[in-house]
Motif scaffolding. Structure first.
Motif, PDB file in Angstrom:
ATOM      1  N   PRO A  72       0.812  -1.232   0.000  1.00  0.00           N
ATOM      2  CA  PRO A  72       0.000   0.000   0.000  1.00  0.00           C
ATOM      3  C   PRO A  72       0.839   1.272   0.000  1.00  0.00           C
ATOM      4  CG  PRO A  72      -0.061  -1.046   2.160  1.00  0.00           C
ATOM      5  CD  PRO A  72       0.615  -2.014   1.233  1.00  0.00           C
ATOM      6  N   LEU A  73       2.058   1.208   0.557  1.00  0.00           N
ATOM      7  CA  LEU A  73       2.897   2.401   0.656  1.00  0.00           C
ATOM      8  C   LEU A  73       3.216   2.976  -0.717  1.00  0.00           C
ATOM      9  CD1 LEU A  73       4.419   4.232   2.640  1.00  0.00           C
ATOM     10  CD2 LEU A  73       6.412   2.742   2.358  1.00  0.00           C
ATOM     11  N   ALA A  74       3.481   2.113  -1.688  1.00  0.00           N
ATOM     12  CA  ALA A  74       3.800   2.584  -3.036  1.00  0.00           C
ATOM     13  C   ALA A  74       2.611   3.317  -3.645  1.00  0.00           C
ATOM     14  CB  ALA A  74       4.203   1.400  -3.912  1.00  0.00           C
ATOM     15  N   TYR A  75       1.399   2.801  -3.393  1.00  0.00           N
ATOM     16  CA  TYR A  75       0.198   3.454  -3.923  1.00  0.00           C
ATOM     17  C   TYR A  75      -0.011   4.824  -3.283  1.00  0.00           C
ATOM     18  CZ  TYR A  75      -1.210  -0.928  -6.174  1.00  0.00           C
ATOM     19  OH  TYR A  75      -1.263  -2.042  -6.967  1.00  0.00           O
ATOM     20  N   VAL A  76       0.290   4.937  -1.989  1.00  0.00           N
ATOM     21  CA  VAL A  76       0.120   6.222  -1.306  1.00  0.00           C
ATOM     22  C   VAL A  76       1.046   7.277  -1.909  1.00  0.00           C
ATOM     23  CG1 VAL A  76       0.444   7.453   0.877  1.00  0.00           C
ATOM     24  CG2 VAL A  76      -0.705   5.237   0.863  1.00  0.00           C
ATOM     25  N   PHE A  77       2.319   6.923  -2.075  1.00  0.00           N
ATOM     26  CA  PHE A  77       3.262   7.901  -2.623  1.00  0.00           C
ATOM     27  C   PHE A  77       2.956   8.204  -4.091  1.00  0.00           C
ATOM     28  CE2 PHE A  77       6.186   6.542   0.914  1.00  0.00           C
ATOM     29  CZ  PHE A  77       6.183   7.779   1.551  1.00  0.00           C
ATOM     30  N   TYR A  78       2.511   7.186  -4.830  1.00  0.00           N
ATOM     31  CA  TYR A  78       2.143   7.426  -6.228  1.00  0.00           C
ATOM     32  C   TYR A  78       0.922   8.342  -6.296  1.00  0.00           C
ATOM     33  CZ  TYR A  78       1.001   6.533 -11.136  1.00  0.00           C
ATOM     34  OH  TYR A  78       0.733   6.673 -12.468  1.00  0.00           O
ATOM     35  N   GLY A  79      -0.025   8.120  -5.396  1.00  0.00           N
ATOM     36  CA  GLY A  79      -1.185   9.010  -5.342  1.00  0.00           C
ATOM     37  C   GLY A  79      -0.795  10.432  -5.002  1.00  0.00           C
ATOM     38  N   ASP A  80       0.196  10.561  -4.116  1.00  0.00           N
ATOM     39  CA  ASP A  80       0.705  11.885  -3.760  1.00  0.00           C
ATOM     40  C   ASP A  80       1.302  12.562  -4.994  1.00  0.00           C
ATOM     41  OD1 ASP A  80       1.563  14.101  -2.401  1.00  0.00           O
ATOM     42  OD2 ASP A  80       3.095  13.073  -1.226  1.00  0.00           O
ATOM     43  N   TRP A  81       2.093  11.791  -5.759  1.00  0.00           N
ATOM     44  CA  TRP A  81       2.684  12.361  -6.976  1.00  0.00           C
ATOM     45  C   TRP A  81       1.589  12.804  -7.951  1.00  0.00           C
ATOM     46  CZ3 TRP A  81       2.546  11.488 -12.216  1.00  0.00           C
ATOM     47  CH2 TRP A  81       3.521  12.151 -12.970  1.00  0.00           C
ATOM     48  N   LEU A  82       0.572  11.976  -8.142  1.00  0.00           N
ATOM     49  CA  LEU A  82      -0.526  12.316  -9.052  1.00  0.00           C
ATOM     50  C   LEU A  82      -1.259  13.568  -8.575  1.00  0.00           C
ATOM     51  CD1 LEU A  82      -1.938   8.722  -9.629  1.00  0.00           C
ATOM     52  CD2 LEU A  82      -0.890  10.159 -11.385  1.00  0.00           C
ATOM     53  N   SER A  83      -1.475  13.652  -7.266  1.00  0.00           N
ATOM     54  CA  SER A  83      -2.171  14.814  -6.707  1.00  0.00           C
ATOM     55  C   SER A  83      -1.404  16.093  -6.978  1.00  0.00           C
ATOM     56  CB  SER A  83      -2.365  14.614  -5.205  1.00  0.00           C
ATOM     57  OG  SER A  83      -2.957  15.756  -4.613  1.00  0.00           O
ATOM     58  N   ARG A  84      -0.089  16.034  -6.821  1.00  0.00           N
ATOM     59  CA  ARG A  84       0.744  17.224  -7.058  1.00  0.00           C
ATOM     60  C   ARG A  84       0.733  17.641  -8.517  1.00  0.00           C
ATOM     61  NH1 ARG A  84       5.871  17.015  -2.969  1.00  0.00           N
ATOM     62  NH2 ARG A  84       4.929  15.742  -1.327  1.00  0.00           N
ATOM     63  N   GLN A  85       0.478  16.681  -9.413  1.00  0.00           N
ATOM     64  CA  GLN A  85       0.409  16.993 -10.839  1.00  0.00           C
ATOM     65  C   GLN A  85      -0.982  17.475 -11.251  1.00  0.00           C
ATOM     66  OE1 GLN A  85       3.364  16.880 -12.454  1.00  0.00           O
ATOM     67  NE2 GLN A  85       4.070  16.269 -10.408  1.00  0.00           N
ATOM     68  N   LYS A  93      -7.924   7.022  -7.256  1.00  0.00           N
ATOM     69  CA  LYS A  93      -7.840   5.584  -7.545  1.00  0.00           C
ATOM     70  C   LYS A  93      -6.644   4.948  -6.829  1.00  0.00           C
ATOM     71  CE  LYS A  93     -10.052   5.968 -12.096  1.00  0.00           C
ATOM     72  NZ  LYS A  93      -9.852   5.821 -13.568  1.00  0.00           N
ATOM     73  N   ALA A  94      -5.519   5.652  -6.814  1.00  0.00           N
ATOM     74  CA  ALA A  94      -4.339   5.134  -6.120  1.00  0.00           C
ATOM     75  C   ALA A  94      -4.601   5.040  -4.614  1.00  0.00           C
ATOM     76  CB  ALA A  94      -3.137   6.030  -6.393  1.00  0.00           C
ATOM     77  N   THR A  95      -5.295   6.039  -4.073  1.00  0.00           N
ATOM     78  CA  THR A  95      -5.622   6.027  -2.646  1.00  0.00           C
ATOM     79  C   THR A  95      -6.568   4.876  -2.313  1.00  0.00           C
ATOM     80  OG1 THR A  95      -5.447   8.442  -2.676  1.00  0.00           O
ATOM     81  CG2 THR A  95      -6.431   7.447  -0.730  1.00  0.00           C
ATOM     82  N   ASP A  96      -7.564   4.691  -3.175  1.00  0.00           N
ATOM     83  CA  ASP A  96      -8.507   3.582  -2.972  1.00  0.00           C
ATOM     84  C   ASP A  96      -7.778   2.239  -2.990  1.00  0.00           C
ATOM     85  OD1 ASP A  96     -10.585   5.364  -2.805  1.00  0.00           O
ATOM     86  OD2 ASP A  96     -11.275   5.087  -4.867  1.00  0.00           O
ATOM     87  N   ALA A  97      -6.812   2.101  -3.885  1.00  0.00           N
ATOM     88  CA  ALA A  97      -6.031   0.857  -3.953  1.00  0.00           C
ATOM     89  C   ALA A  97      -5.270   0.637  -2.652  1.00  0.00           C
ATOM     90  CB  ALA A  97      -5.072   0.905  -5.135  1.00  0.00           C
ATOM     91  N   ALA A  98      -4.689   1.702  -2.108  1.00  0.00           N
ATOM     92  CA  ALA A  98      -3.949   1.584  -0.851  1.00  0.00           C
ATOM     93  C   ALA A  98      -4.875   1.170   0.292  1.00  0.00           C
ATOM     94  CB  ALA A  98      -3.263   2.911  -0.527  1.00  0.00           C
ATOM     95  N   LEU A  99      -6.071   1.743   0.331  1.00  0.00           N
ATOM     96  CA  LEU A  99      -7.002   1.430   1.416  1.00  0.00           C
ATOM     97  C   LEU A  99      -7.601   0.034   1.273  1.00  0.00           C
ATOM     98  CD1 LEU A  99      -8.754   4.891   1.845  1.00  0.00           C
ATOM     99  CD2 LEU A  99      -7.260   3.735   3.488  1.00  0.00           C
ATOM    100  N   ARG A 100      -7.725  -0.450   0.052  1.00  0.00           N
ATOM    101  CA  ARG A 100      -8.181  -1.829  -0.123  1.00  0.00           C
ATOM    102  C   ARG A 100      -7.151  -2.808   0.445  1.00  0.00           C
ATOM    103  NH1 ARG A 100     -10.121  -0.063  -5.182  1.00  0.00           N
ATOM    104  NH2 ARG A 100      -8.204  -0.773  -6.214  1.00  0.00           N
ATOM    105  N   LEU A 101      -5.884  -2.472   0.253  1.00  0.00           N
ATOM    106  CA  LEU A 101      -4.818  -3.331   0.747  1.00  0.00           C
ATOM    107  C   LEU A 101      -4.637  -3.201   2.257  1.00  0.00           C
ATOM    108  CD1 LEU A 101      -2.254  -2.661  -2.114  1.00  0.00           C
ATOM    109  CD2 LEU A 101      -3.410  -4.835  -1.665  1.00  0.00           C
ATOM    110  N   ASP A 102      -4.868  -1.976   2.785  1.00  0.00           N
ATOM    111  CA  ASP A 102      -4.703  -1.761   4.217  1.00  0.00           C
ATOM    112  C   ASP A 102      -5.698  -0.697   4.686  1.00  0.00           C
ATOM    113  OD1 ASP A 102      -3.969  -1.438   6.811  1.00  0.00           O
ATOM    114  OD2 ASP A 102      -1.952  -0.697   6.421  1.00  0.00           O
ATOM    115  N   PRO A 103      -6.893  -1.120   5.134  1.00  0.00           N
ATOM    116  CA  PRO A 103      -7.920  -0.157   5.576  1.00  0.00           C
ATOM    117  C   PRO A 103      -7.511   0.634   6.817  1.00  0.00           C
ATOM    118  CG  PRO A 103      -8.865  -2.338   5.159  1.00  0.00           C
ATOM    119  CD  PRO A 103      -7.379  -2.502   5.177  1.00  0.00           C
ATOM    120  N   GLN A 104      -6.409   0.241   7.455  1.00  0.00           N
ATOM    121  CA  GLN A 104      -5.955   0.942   8.656  1.00  0.00           C
ATOM    122  C   GLN A 104      -4.762   1.868   8.371  1.00  0.00           C
ATOM    123  OE1 GLN A 104      -7.713   0.503  11.666  1.00  0.00           O
ATOM    124  NE2 GLN A 104      -9.050  -0.468  10.168  1.00  0.00           N
TER     125      GLN A 104
END
Length: 419
Positions: A72-85, A93-104
Motif C-alpha cells: 500500500p505504501l507505493a500506492y500512497v506515494f504514487y497518489g501523492d505524486w498524481l495529486s501534485r500533478q 484511484k491510487a488512494t482507494d487501492a492503498a485502502l483496499r490493501l490496508d484499511p488501517q
C-alpha cells in the motif's frame, strides 16, 4: 534490509531528502528489483526542490507497484505524486487501492483528505481526515488536514482548538505552525500570521506551504491587499455553485446600477461611485496578486520570499503595465491614434495573462494557456490593424475571445489558484 536503504530511511526522517535519494540509488545499484527501495526513492524525489527530480519520482513509484502490487505504501506515494500533478481522479484511484490493501493506513486517509482540499470540497476533506484520526488519533498529517479543512470552512474556534492540540503534541511541526498562520490570515491578523509562518520556516526552511503563507502575510500588511485577501479567502470557503451565483449577481447589480445612473442623472452622484468601485475591485481581483508581488519586491525581506513563479508573474505584469502606460502617453501626446488601441489591447490582455500565471499548478493551466495565447495572437493582429488596416473584424474577434477566456477562468473551475 540493504544497509543503504536503512541509512536512507534515517536521512528521510531528518528531512535530508537529497542525501536519502543517493542512498536509495545505491541500494538499487545492488538490487535493481528492490521494490521497497524504489518506493522510498520515489518518496524522496517527491520532496526534491529540483523539478526534474520530482518528475523521476513517477518512474520509481510505478516500478515499485509493478514489482510489489500488494504494497500500500507505493500506492500512497504514487497518489501523492498524481495529486501534485493535478491528476486528482487518478490520485483517488491510487488512494482507494492503498485502502483496499490496508484499511488501517492513516497515511492513505491523509492523502485522500489532501486531495479533497485540492478539490475545494472542505466537508469531504474533514471527513477523510477524521477517518484517519479514528485509525491513529495522533497522526500529525491528519490533524493538520483537519485543522486546515476547518479553517477553510471558516470554523475558526474549532480550527484553533485543533491546531493548538496538534502543537501540544508536536510543537516542532512546521505544518501545524503554517496552519495557524493561515488561520490568523482568515481572522485578518497578518502580524500574528507572520510569526507562525516564520516559526514554520525556522523549523523547516523549505516548507512550501509556509513560504506561500509568508508571502500572503507580508502583502497583507498593506490594507488594500488585506481587503483583497479577505475576499479571496471568503470566496474560497464557498461552494463553487455559490461562488458563481455571487459573481453573476454582482455583475447584474453593477449593470443595473450603471443603467439607472445613466437614465436618471439625479442619481448618478450616488450610484456612479458604486459602479466605479465595483469595476476597480473587479480589476484588482485579476491583477492584485502579481501587482502586490511586484510591490513586495521592493522589500529586502519580501523579494527573497517570492517563488520563481511569483517573480515571473510580477515581471510579466510589470512589463505589460509599463507598455500600457507608455502607449497611453504616446497617444495622449498625439504621436498616433493607434496607440490608444495598443493601450486597450495590452491593458486588457494583462487580465487573462495574470490569471493564467496564477493557475500554474492547476489542472486548467494548459486550457487557459491555449485561450490566453489566442487572445495574445489576436491582440497583436488588432494592434497591427490599428496602424496598417487590413481587417475590420479582427478587433471584434479579439474582444470576443478575451471575454470567452475570462468567463472560462471565472466559471470554468475553481478560480485563481491559491495556497
Amino acid at each position: 534490509m540493504n544497509p543503504h536503504t536503512t541509512r536512507g530511511q534515517l536521512l528521510l526522517q531528518h528531512g535530508r531528502h537529497d542525501e536519502a535519494a543517493t542512498m536509495f540509488r545505491q541500494a538499487l545499484a545492488d538490487d535493481p528489483d528492490d521494490a521497497h527501495a524504489h518506493t522510498l526513492l520515489g518518496s524522496a524525489l517527491l520532496e526534491s526542490t529540483d523539478r526534474k527530480q520530482q518528475a523521476q519520482a513517477q518512474t520509481h513509484l510505478r516500478r515499485a507497484i509493478t514489482l510489489s502490487p500488494e504494497d500500500p505504501l507505493a500506492y500512497v506515494f504514487y497518489g501523492d505524486w498524481l495529486s501534485r500533478q493535478g491528476k486528482l481522479d487518478e490520485a483517488v484511484k491510487a488512494t482507494d487501492a492503498a485502502l483496499r490493501l490496508d484499511p488501517q493506513d492513516a497515511d492513505a486517509y491523509a492523502l485522500r483528505a489532501q486531495i479533497e482540499l485540492r478539490r475545494q470540497r472542505w466537508n469531504d476533506a474533514l471527513a477523510w481526515a477524521e477517518k484517519g484520526l479514528a485509525v491513529d488519533a495522533e497522526h500529525t498529517d491528519c490533524q493538520n488536514l483537519r485543522s486546515l479543512a476547518l479553517t477553510r470552512m471558516r470554523l475558526g474556534d474549532e480550527a484553533g482548538a485543533s491546531v493548538r492540540e496538534t502543537l501540544r503534541q508536536a510543537p516542532q511541526d512546521a505544518t501545524a505552525h503554517a496552519n495557524e498562520g493561515f488561520r490568523q490570515l482568515h481572522l485578518n491578523q497578518p502580524k500574528k500570521a507572520l510569526e507562525h509562518f516564520r516559526e514554520a520556516l525556522r523549523i523547516e526552511p523549505g516548507h512550501e506551504f509556509a513560504k506561500a503563507g509568508l508571502v500572503e502575510a507580508l502583502k497583507a500588511r498593506n490594507p488594500i491587499y488585506r481587503l483583497l485577501l479577505g475576499y479571496f479567502l471568503w470566496m474560497a470557503s464557498l461552494m463553487p455553485r455559490t461562488r458563481n451565483f455571487l459573481l453573476i449577481g454582482g455583475f447584474v447589480a453593477y449593470r443595473v446600477l450603471d443603467t439607472v445612473a445613466e437614465q436618471n442623472p439625479a442619481t448618478a452622484p450616488y450610484l456612479k461611485p458604486l459602479v466605479w468601485a465595483y469595476i476597480a475591485f473587479a480589476l484588482l481581483t485579476w491583477v492584485g496578486v502579481p501587482m502586490f508581488n511586484l510591490l513586495l519586491r521592493l522589500s529586502p525581506y519580501g523579494r527573497h520570499a517570492l517563488s520563481r513563479d511569483q517573480v515571473l508573474g510580477s515581471n510579466v505584469f510589470g512589463v505589460m503595465l509599463l507598455a500600457t502606460l507608455a502607449a497611453v502617453g504616446l497617444a495622449a501626446a498625439g504621436v498616433a491614434e493607434g496607440f490608444w488601441t495598443v493601450a486597450l489591447v495590452v491593458g486588457l490582455t494583462t487580465l487573462p495573462v495574470s490569471a493564467w500565471l496564477q493557475l500554474r499548478y492547476s489542472t486548467r493551466f494548459t486550457g487557459v494557456g491555449v485561450g490566453t495565447a489566442a487572445v495574445v495572437v489576436l491582440g497583436v493582429a488588432t494592434i497591427v490593424d490599428a496602424f496598417v488596416p487590413f481587417s475590420g473584424g479582427v478587433f471584434t474577434a479579439w474582444l470576443l475571445t478575451l471575454i470567452a477566456v475570462e468567463l472560462f477562468i471565472v466559471f470554468g473551475g475553481s478560480g485563481h489558484a491559491r495556497g
